[in-house]
Design a protein around this motif. Structure first.
Motif: not given
Length: 266
Positions: A48-70
């Motif tokens: 299943p996909p990561p759930q809100p608040g989990t470590a896996r979702q934090m990785v997802d959040d970081q990847a999205f945020t860091s790539t907006r600058m591209l």
């Protein structure tokens, strides 16, 4: 000026002007390689996909945020080009990796193979998206994506797993089998194709990872189909006849793809 340069880069990458993301078609005119008994079920074999608040979702959040600058970069342009799932655009995106320009007009058997693969895979992919119905990373925050014209449509489409990644990776697996001497380069391009969805801002990192798994599972199961194996052999012969009689891909495009491979967002 920056926008003009980006537009020129996109045109150099894309064989036509239709560069917006093309939703996977229903392809009702063609029967896939699976029967009801052999159709895989990704809702059972994918995690299943990561759930809100989990470590896996934090990785997802970081990847999205860091790539907006591209946004506006050459990598953004490649992600925009990779969003086009028309069969000619999809196959041409592997030209540098193959070492020659893959032109669907000259490769009808290969093109038909990829089309029928699309038909076969889409059923499982759509079932999975509907089952989990995960929101896309840009929903609710207004952050930029590389295919703004598709924002409204994508916002209503499930994010997990990534269908673009599935088709890109399954195409890479097939081409690697048909052109084994170029397998490493083709598989690398397949990985970059999936990563473009993260750069584009329309998929979470975990969506893309699941897309790789989905594509691999579908192709593995397709090898059980006699029709698939026969179509592979026709495509193999066609490629062997064409690869030495076609134009070389643009060096600028190939350099951009190599740079993207060296700078993975994963």
């Amino acid at each position: 000026m920056a926008h003009a340069v980006l537009f020129c880069i996109i045109l150099s990458l894309s064989p036509g002007t239709g560069i917006a993301a093309e939703p996977l078609s229903t392809n009702d005119d063609k029967i896939g390689y699976f029967t009801p008994a052999t159709q895989p079920d990704a809702t059972a074999y994918l995690p299943p996909p990561p759930q809100p608040g989990t470590a896996r979702q934090m990785v997802d959040d970081q990847a999205f945020t860091s790539t907006r600058m591209l946004k506006g970069s050459r990598r953004w342009a490649l992600a925009t080009s990779d969003a086009d799932l028309h069969e000619d655009a999809l196959l041409r995106s592997f030209s540098c990796a193959a070492g020659f320009t893959i032109n669907s007009a000259n490769l009808p058997h290969l093109t038909a193979l990829i089309h029928r693969m699309d038909v076969s895979e889409t059923t499982d992919m759509r079932k999975s998206k509907s089952y989990w119905h995960r929101a896309r990373p840009f929903v609710g925050n207004g952050q930029p994506i590389c295919t703004e014209d598709d924002r409204e449509h994508l916002a209503t489409s499930g994010s997990y797993p990534s269908g673009h990644t599935m088709l890109g990776w399954s195409t890479a697996l097939v081409l690697a089998e048909l052109l084994p001497q170029q397998a490493t380069q083709i598989l690398q391009r397949g990985r970059v194709f999936g990563e473009s969805r993260i750069i584009c801002g329309v998929h979470w990192e975990s969506d893309v990872q699941a897309g790789y798994m989905l594509g691999a599972a579908e192709i593995a199961a397709m090898h059980g189909s006699p029709d698939f194996r026969a179509d592979m052999e026709q495509a193999r012969a066609e490629l062997a006849a064409q690869q030495h009689n076609t134009a070389r891909p643009r060096k600028r495009t190939c350099a951009l793809e190599q740079d993207a491979a060296r700078h993975s967002p994963l």
